[in-house]
Design an enzyme around this catalytic site. Structure first.
Site, PDB file in Angstrom:
ATOM      1  N   THR A 177    -128.469  -7.320 146.738  1.00  0.00           N
ATOM      2  CA  THR A 177    -128.320  -8.758 146.497  1.00  0.00           C
ATOM      3  C   THR A 177    -129.610  -9.457 146.876  1.00  0.00           C
ATOM      4  OG1 THR A 177    -125.924  -8.676 146.818  1.00  0.00           O
ATOM      5  CG2 THR A 177    -126.947 -10.828 147.085  1.00  0.00           C
ATOM      6  N   PHE A 179    -131.488 -13.052 147.843  1.00  0.00           N
ATOM      7  CA  PHE A 179    -131.169 -14.305 148.539  1.00  0.00           C
ATOM      8  C   PHE A 179    -132.353 -15.255 148.423  1.00  0.00           C
ATOM      9  CE2 PHE A 179    -128.789 -10.896 150.411  1.00  0.00           C
ATOM     10  CZ  PHE A 179    -127.565 -11.427 150.773  1.00  0.00           C
TER      11      PHE A 179
HETATM   12  O1  LIG Z   1    -119.443 -12.449 152.264  1.00  0.00           O
HETATM   13  C1  LIG Z   1    -120.573 -12.078 152.641  1.00  0.00           C
HETATM   14  O2  LIG Z   1    -120.749 -11.205 153.490  1.00  0.00           O
HETATM   15  C2  LIG Z   1    -121.765 -12.678 152.052  1.00  0.00           C
HETATM   16  O3  LIG Z   1    -122.805 -12.683 152.674  1.00  0.00           O
HETATM   17  C3  LIG Z   1    -121.683 -13.237 150.651  1.00  0.00           C
HETATM   18  C4  LIG Z   1    -122.139 -12.242 149.577  1.00  0.00           C
HETATM   19  C5  LIG Z   1    -122.251 -12.977 148.186  1.00  0.00           C
HETATM   20  O4  LIG Z   1    -121.824 -14.112 148.032  1.00  0.00           O
HETATM   21  O5  LIG Z   1    -122.771 -12.335 147.265  1.00  0.00           O
HETATM   22  C6  LIG Z   1    -123.496 -11.725 149.888  1.00  0.00           C
HETATM   23  C7  LIG Z   1    -123.875 -10.469 149.565  1.00  0.00           C
HETATM   24  C8  LIG Z   1    -122.960  -9.514 148.882  1.00  0.00           C
HETATM   25  O6  LIG Z   1    -123.285  -9.573 147.519  1.00  0.00           O
HETATM   26  C9  LIG Z   1    -121.531  -9.912 149.022  1.00  0.00           C
HETATM   27  C10 LIG Z   1    -121.171 -11.150 149.407  1.00  0.00           C
END
Ligand SMILES: O=C(O)C(=O)C[C@]1(C(=O)O)C=C[C@@H](O)C=C1
Length: 306
Positions: A177, A179
């Site tokens: 992911t 950010f």
């Molecule tokens: O719920 C979490 O742990 C988050 O940090 C959010 C979140 C997102 O919204 O994408 C962040 C990274 C991962 O993709 C899964 C969830």
């Protein structure tokens, strides 16, 4: 070095917190908020110096809670980006096991990124969407119910003394992911390896407007790294384009492309300019997929050349 207070999706133990700490270490003081809207609002209101929020996932694409809020609601700028490998753990209370689980709690992104595991290994289990993966882990620990599990981080397992009932359950081990670190106000100076993100609204809807948008960058040799269409929220079928390109918004070529767009009736909202977390080299572009045989009745232009 001064520490910046940074809002993030909490409670403690989320992937977002992990990405923030890994990428910025003791330069930041993480401050937890319950939703992504709250995370962004905190920096908008000046309660924190910066916000940190997921923007894109390798399996699921754009994180719309962040993207749409930046396009429609807030005037914030992405000033840095970070990428975290995301490995999901199925967490249950001590003494539980996979065959006892009838309910799985997690953030919608985590549930989607683990779709294959849930379908094949827990086909009868109810999926419950909650505000974050750490919220899910905390709820499971509080309920102390061996039939309920959470999908979350290894950190959350340690924090709430949960067992890992199944590890690395994401649909693909390359899951990651991206950010954005977001600020109100000034952009960082160009580094020579930057990306710029823009939301482009067509002021006048006319044929070829997407082509004009793409040509303005292509004509100047500016590489686009992302193109996403999102509803304008004004009427059904009206879309804006979110683009990312290689370069800083102050680069003369980028600035001149933006002038061209303005002249052709495109209003661009700057979403950020930041050092690329993973500079892309053209020669590393993904190989094209094998040609798919198409219905012979389709126009020839849709067929791969033979
Ligand atoms: O719920 C979490 O742990 C988050 O940090 C959010 C979140 C997102 O919204 O994408 C962040 C990274 C991962 O993709 C899964 C969830």
């Amino acid at each position: 070095m001064p520490t910046h207070r940074v809002s993030y999706l909490g409670p403690t133990g989320t992937f977002t917190e992990e990405a923030l700490r890994r990428s910025f270490g003791d330069r930041v003081e993480p401050v937890a908020y319950p939703t992504i809207e709250d995370v962004l609002e905190a920096v908008d209101h000046g309660d924190v110096d910066l916000a940190f929020s997921p923007i894109e996932n390798a399996l699921e694409g754009a994180v719309l809670a962040t993207l749409d809020a930046l396009v429609h609601r807030f005037d914030l700028l992405a000033v840095a980006e970070a990428i975290l490998p995301v490995h999901h753990q199925l967490l249950g209370v001590v003494g539980s096991s996979l065959d006892r689980i009838t309910r799985v709690l997690s953030h919608p992104q985590a549930l989607s990124q683990s779709r294959g595991f849930l379908r094949t290994r827990l086909p009868g289990a109810t999926r419950v969407a909650v505000a974050s993966t750490a919220e899910a882990a905390r709820t499971v620990a509080d309920a102390n119910d061996p039939t309920t599990a959470a999908i979350g981080t290894m950190t959350a397992a340690h924090l709430w003394h949960l067992d890992v009932l199944a590890s690395d359950i994401e649909d693909d081990p390359r899951n990651e992911t991206r950010f954005w670190l977001l600020a109100k106000g000034r952009l960082p100076e160009p580094t020579g390896s930057d990306r710029t993100a823009l939301a482009c609204f067509q002021v006048t809807d006319r044929p070829g407007s997407l082509l004009a948008l793409l040509s303005a960058f292509a004509a100047r040799g500016i590489n686009l790294t992302k193109l996403e269409s999102r509803p304008t929220r004004t009427s059904l079928g009206a879309y804006l384009f979110v683009i990312e390109l290689e370069g800083h918004v102050t680069d003369p070529a980028v600035a001149s492309a933006l002038d061209d767009l303005a002249a052709s009736g495109v209003r661009a909202k700057l979403l950020g300019s930041f050092a690329s977390a993973r500079p892309r080299h053209r020669e590393e572009a993904a190989p094209s997929p094998p040609p798919v045989p198409l219905d012979p009745s389709l126009p020839r232009s849709l067929h791969s050349p033979d």
